[in-house]
Design an enzyme around this catalytic site. Sequence first.
Site: not given
Ligand code: PAF
Length: 283
Positions: A28, A35, A145, A182
């Site tokens: 997101m 990430h 994660g 994080m």
């Molecule tokens: O973990 C996230 O950032 C969200 O839940 C995801 C998997 C991108 C779905 O919107």
Amino acid sequence: MITTIEELRRWSRQQHNSQKRIGFVPTMGALHDGHLSLVKTANQCCDSVLVSIFVNPTQFGVNEDFHQYPRSLEDDLRLLQTVGSPEVFVPNVTEMYQTGFDVSVHVGGVSQPFEGKIRPTHFDGVATVVLKLFLASGADVAFFGQKDFQQVCVVRKMVTDLNVPVEVVVCPIIREPDGLAMSSRNKYLSKPQRSQAVVLSQSLILAEKMILDEKIRDVEIVRKKIRSKIETAPDMKIDYIAIADPKTLHELTIINFDTVILIAAGIGTTRLIDNVIITTTMS
Ligand code: PAF
């Protein structure tokens, strides 16, 4: 940068026509080292890597932080250049949810306890958007994660039960130097809240020591220890301390061979979650 599903499908077909395996990291945005570690793992395992950045409205409850959720596309794109410049998919809300959209993917069982009790519509929103992203991207492998452990259980169950041809890879939690897991939501914390937030990971370390070094197997003793550590932070309000089987998420009374401890707490208006998986010998 790709912004439409049609364009994404074209990109995906090109990769597959050139025999490339697509690794996919759904996000997101508000990217951090957690990430980036997923992208680095994807780079190692796959030929082409795709990152999606989409703040998915359907996974936020009515009183949750959808509108406040941090959005930092330019910074995100810059950060992605430091990890091999993967392809990036950034749809807008109407691209993902056209007028009249009326489908929801509901996963039973693992989506019900813990986060599911507190955020009853959350995992339907997650499962729906993840399935849409899997279908549009033609991903071969998807990277998530461990920090969102229950989310991983929900996605795995969806993939298994719907025979979705995507391999799900779970990567370790990336922590700040003091241990805080994080999260994009850490940005919300004031200085005093940030210094209190560290009790979450510290409580999990204490629990792990009790189980592995002191061989404590009684779940209530472990839970009490975690609770009293978290309560040393005066502003931290515990939502749950769950000690469960990592496959079924059924709560345990005695520590199993494999156990997951999941905690969630609020501080001010921010909710934080953390977890640890502990594997014991049977002694
Ligand atoms: O973990 C996230 O950032 C969200 O839940 C995801 C998997 C991108 C779905 O919107």
